[in-house]
Structures are given as C-alpha cells and as structure tokens.
Design a protein around this motif. Structure first.
Motif, mmCIF file in Angstrom:
data_model
loop_
_atom_site.group_PDB
_atom_site.id
_atom_site.type_symbol
_atom_site.label_atom_id
_atom_site.label_comp_id
_atom_site.label_asym_id
_atom_site.label_seq_id
_atom_site.Cartn_x
_atom_site.Cartn_y
_atom_site.Cartn_z
ATOM 1 N N HIS A 237 -13.237 -4.568 10.893
ATOM 2 C CA HIS A 237 -13.216 -4.275 9.550
ATOM 3 C C HIS A 237 -11.428 -4.345 9.238
ATOM 4 C CE1 HIS A 237 -17.080 -2.036 9.294
ATOM 5 N NE2 HIS A 237 -16.937 -1.996 10.437
ATOM 6 N N MET A 238 -11.314 -4.418 7.736
ATOM 7 C CA MET A 238 -10.031 -4.512 7.389
ATOM 8 C C MET A 238 -9.894 -3.589 6.110
ATOM 9 S SD MET A 238 -8.737 -8.361 8.182
ATOM 10 C CE MET A 238 -7.323 -8.100 7.626
ATOM 11 N N ILE A 239 -8.630 -3.354 5.887
ATOM 12 C CA ILE A 239 -8.206 -2.497 4.886
ATOM 13 C C ILE A 239 -7.036 -2.809 4.112
ATOM 14 C CG2 ILE A 239 -6.821 -0.920 6.257
ATOM 15 C CD1 ILE A 239 -7.803 1.547 4.598
ATOM 16 N N ILE A 240 -7.108 -2.795 2.858
ATOM 17 C CA ILE A 240 -5.720 -3.050 1.943
ATOM 18 C C ILE A 240 -5.084 -1.743 1.801
ATOM 19 C CG2 ILE A 240 -4.876 -3.653 -0.288
ATOM 20 C CD1 ILE A 240 -6.891 -5.600 -0.263
ATOM 21 N N VAL A 241 -3.960 -1.709 2.003
ATOM 22 C CA VAL A 241 -2.856 -0.449 1.957
ATOM 23 C C VAL A 241 -1.881 -0.669 0.998
ATOM 24 C CG1 VAL A 241 -3.600 0.846 3.962
ATOM 25 C CG2 VAL A 241 -1.591 -0.501 3.912
ATOM 26 N N PRO A 242 -1.274 0.172 0.182
ATOM 27 C CA PRO A 242 -0.134 -0.231 -0.544
ATOM 28 C C PRO A 242 1.182 -0.304 0.322
ATOM 29 C CG PRO A 242 -0.959 1.938 -0.991
ATOM 30 C CD PRO A 242 -1.903 1.407 -0.030
ATOM 31 N N ALA A 243 2.149 -1.049 -0.258
ATOM 32 C CA ALA A 243 3.316 -1.008 0.228
ATOM 33 C C ALA A 243 3.972 0.417 0.476
ATOM 34 C CB ALA A 243 4.544 -1.741 -0.480
ATOM 35 N N PRO A 244 4.845 0.728 1.245
ATOM 36 C CA PRO A 244 5.401 2.208 1.230
ATOM 37 C C PRO A 244 6.093 2.859 0.201
ATOM 38 C CG PRO A 244 5.881 0.960 3.463
ATOM 39 C CD PRO A 244 5.550 -0.129 2.359
ATOM 40 N N ARG A 245 6.387 1.640 -0.430
ATOM 41 C CA ARG A 245 7.091 1.986 -2.014
ATOM 42 C C ARG A 245 6.172 1.155 -3.010
ATOM 43 N NH1 ARG A 245 10.201 3.023 1.556
ATOM 44 N NH2 ARG A 245 11.510 5.003 1.515
ATOM 45 N N PRO A 246 4.869 1.242 -3.303
ATOM 46 C CA PRO A 246 3.951 0.445 -4.068
ATOM 47 C C PRO A 246 4.237 0.353 -5.484
ATOM 48 C CG PRO A 246 2.979 2.425 -3.817
ATOM 49 C CD PRO A 246 4.335 2.732 -3.263
ATOM 50 N N ALA A 247 4.024 -0.978 -6.091
ATOM 51 C CA ALA A 247 3.948 -1.245 -7.527
ATOM 52 C C ALA A 247 2.565 -1.888 -7.917
ATOM 53 C CB ALA A 247 5.031 -2.104 -7.644
ATOM 54 N N GLY A 248 1.623 -1.896 -6.888
ATOM 55 C CA GLY A 248 0.496 -2.637 -7.254
ATOM 56 C C GLY A 248 -0.561 -1.730 -7.823
ATOM 57 N N LEU A 249 -1.529 -2.250 -8.251
ATOM 58 C CA LEU A 249 -2.847 -1.741 -9.136
ATOM 59 C C LEU A 249 -4.041 -1.368 -8.056
ATOM 60 C CD1 LEU A 249 -2.486 -3.333 -12.443
ATOM 61 C CD2 LEU A 249 -1.553 -1.305 -11.831
ATOM 62 N N LEU A 250 -3.930 -2.273 -6.788
ATOM 63 C CA LEU A 250 -5.185 -2.362 -6.003
ATOM 64 C C LEU A 250 -5.682 -0.833 -5.450
ATOM 65 C CD1 LEU A 250 -4.897 -5.535 -4.024
ATOM 66 C CD2 LEU A 250 -6.502 -5.013 -5.971
ATOM 67 N N ALA A 251 -4.408 -0.199 -4.964
ATOM 68 C CA ALA A 251 -4.461 0.859 -4.335
ATOM 69 C C ALA A 251 -3.308 1.771 -4.370
ATOM 70 C CB ALA A 251 -4.813 0.458 -2.631
ATOM 71 N N GLN A 252 -3.323 3.050 -4.267
ATOM 72 C CA GLN A 252 -2.127 3.864 -4.334
ATOM 73 C C GLN A 252 -2.494 4.914 -3.275
ATOM 74 O OE1 GLN A 252 -2.865 5.505 -8.177
ATOM 75 N NE2 GLN A 252 -3.905 7.237 -7.545
ATOM 76 N N TRP A 253 -1.254 5.168 -2.740
ATOM 77 C CA TRP A 253 -1.042 6.403 -1.705
ATOM 78 C C TRP A 253 -1.482 7.974 -2.406
ATOM 79 C CZ3 TRP A 253 -1.108 4.735 3.081
ATOM 80 C CH2 TRP A 253 -0.421 3.908 3.348
ATOM 81 N N LEU A 254 -2.731 8.488 -1.577
ATOM 82 C CA LEU A 254 -2.552 9.904 -1.787
ATOM 83 C C LEU A 254 -1.586 10.391 -1.231
ATOM 84 C CD1 LEU A 254 -4.228 12.509 -2.673
ATOM 85 C CD2 LEU A 254 -5.780 12.054 -0.630
ATOM 86 N N GLU A 255 -1.466 10.118 0.115
ATOM 87 C CA GLU A 255 -0.370 10.944 1.165
ATOM 88 C C GLU A 255 0.222 9.407 1.704
ATOM 89 O OE1 GLU A 255 2.008 13.565 2.772
ATOM 90 O OE2 GLU A 255 0.456 14.005 1.390
ATOM 91 N N PRO A 256 1.457 8.921 1.392
ATOM 92 C CA PRO A 256 2.378 8.013 1.905
ATOM 93 C C PRO A 256 2.654 8.417 3.491
ATOM 94 C CG PRO A 256 3.962 9.043 0.481
ATOM 95 C CD PRO A 256 2.447 9.820 0.461
ATOM 96 N N PRO A 257 2.859 6.983 4.140
ATOM 97 C CA PRO A 257 3.412 7.224 5.640
ATOM 98 C C PRO A 257 4.765 8.079 5.221
ATOM 99 C CG PRO A 257 3.159 4.882 5.155
ATOM 100 C CD PRO A 257 2.624 5.672 3.711
ATOM 101 N N ASP A 258 4.968 9.047 6.368
ATOM 102 C CA ASP A 258 6.175 9.868 6.249
ATOM 103 C C ASP A 258 7.209 9.330 7.040
ATOM 104 O OD1 ASP A 258 8.086 11.813 6.160
ATOM 105 O OD2 ASP A 258 6.727 13.399 6.567
ATOM 106 N N ASP A 259 8.233 8.644 6.557
ATOM 107 C CA ASP A 259 9.294 8.105 7.303
ATOM 108 C C ASP A 259 9.997 9.080 8.210
ATOM 109 O OD1 ASP A 259 8.873 5.598 5.906
ATOM 110 O OD2 ASP A 259 10.695 5.957 4.722
ATOM 111 N N GLU A 260 10.213 10.471 7.684
ATOM 112 C CA GLU A 260 10.885 11.329 8.534
ATOM 113 C C GLU A 260 10.027 11.873 9.830
ATOM 114 O OE1 GLU A 260 12.078 14.577 6.030
ATOM 115 O OE2 GLU A 260 12.963 13.116 4.496
#
Length: 191
Positions: free
Chosen positions: A117-140
């Motif tokens: 299976h494959m999934i599309i995820v937004p960039a860590p700081r997204p600007a797209g319309l396909l997907a958005q983070w409910l909870e982004p990856p936490d750098d800290e």
C-alpha cells in the motif's frame, strides 16, 4: 536557530524518504520544493491505520485527554477518511486489537495497511490541498530523525471509545428506506 530547524526538517525528510524507491532523489526533490506532498510506501518505516475522519479526530482528542503520545496523523481533504502513522508490524496484530470492539455495520471498520500500500502525506510544512496534518510529525520528539509514532494499543482503545461516543452514522435516505421496509417486513401482520 534557523539552521537547527532546517536540520530537523532535513532529518524528517530523510526519514520519509526511506519509504520511497529512491531516498536520495526524494530528499533532493523535497529540498527543492519543500511543500511537495510525499507519496510513501507503507510497511517500510510505518504502517497506517485508516478510518473515518470524525472517528480519528475524536480518537486523537481522547488520546490527548488520556495524555498518550500523539504521532503523525493525516486528514485527506477530498475523502472522509484519515490515516494514523503507527509502528511497522501493527498490521499483523490490528485485527486482534479491534476484535473485541462492537462495530456498527453502517460504519466501516478501521483497517491497518502495510506492505503493498502507498499513502500521500503532506510535507512537514504543507501548502497543498490533497492532505493536511491532523498531527504533524514532531521535530522535538524525533529520535535520530524518526518521529514518535502513535502506539497501536491505546489507538485501538480510543478508536473503539470514539465510535461509541459518536454513535451510529447518519442514515442516508436510501438506508432509511431500507430500514423502513425491513421493519414492515418483520412486524406482525394485523388482521
């Protein structure tokens, strides 16, 4: 400070890239266009739990309320679904984790996707319309560039609790008609 943030973003990009066929090419492409969504293979660095968007949002609210760690979760803008990134191997035991849950037939049971299976995820700081983070990856909270992922056991429990709190899904006109016909067919005949 900006150099530190860039290094953290680079580490996350490198981690995401391990789930692509050509990691070096992916990192280079993402460096040139940091807002580009990522198309990633499941089962390489993470498995994915897919469920209804409202169910995942409610489950994440419960996880936060119970002070459980929240890993990355994605909302798909054109779909009514959401995806939670969980540790690799979760798909092998997901059905067992959800086996005790009573699930209404009108709501699709959450599934866990892995190899194939494959999934599309937004960039860590997204600007797209396909997907958005409910909870982004936490750098800290990333360890060696690997973000914290949601633990499958509390996730399964909170999804089950969220389903009970949300109640049955709204019935469509067709489902209401089918229910009405069934109730007429099963009601005692008056003579």
């Amino acid at each position: 400070m900006e150099t530190c943030e860039r290094a953290e973003a680079e580490a996350l990009s490198a981690w995401f890239a391990t789930a692509t066929p050509k990691p070096e090419t992916a990192v280079s492409l993402w460096r040139e266009n940091p807002h580009l969504p990522r198309r990633l293979k499941c089962g390489v660095t993470f498995d994915v739990v897919m469920a209804d968007r409202s169910l995942i949002k409610k489950a994440y609210g419960l996880l936060a309320q119970y002070e459980q760690p929240l890993g990355p979760a994605v909302l798909f803008t054109s779909l009514r679904s959401a995806a939670v990134l969980v540790p690799v191997g979760t798909a092998l035991r997901w059905n067992g984790l959800m086996a005790t849950a009573q699930w209404p037939e009108r709501r699709p049971r959450p599934a866990c996707l892995s190899d194939g299976h494959m999934i599309i995820v937004p960039a860590p700081r997204p600007a797209g319309l396909l997907a958005q983070w409910l909870e982004p990856p936490d750098d800290e909270q990333a360890i060696g560039g690997t973000p914290l992922l949601t633990s499958p056991v509390p996730l399964a429990r909170c999804i089950t609790e969220a389903q009970a709190l949300l109640g049955p899904t709204e019935r469509t006109p067709l489902r209401r008609t089918v229910s009405a016909v069934r109730s007429l067919l099963h009601s005692p005949q008056r003579t």
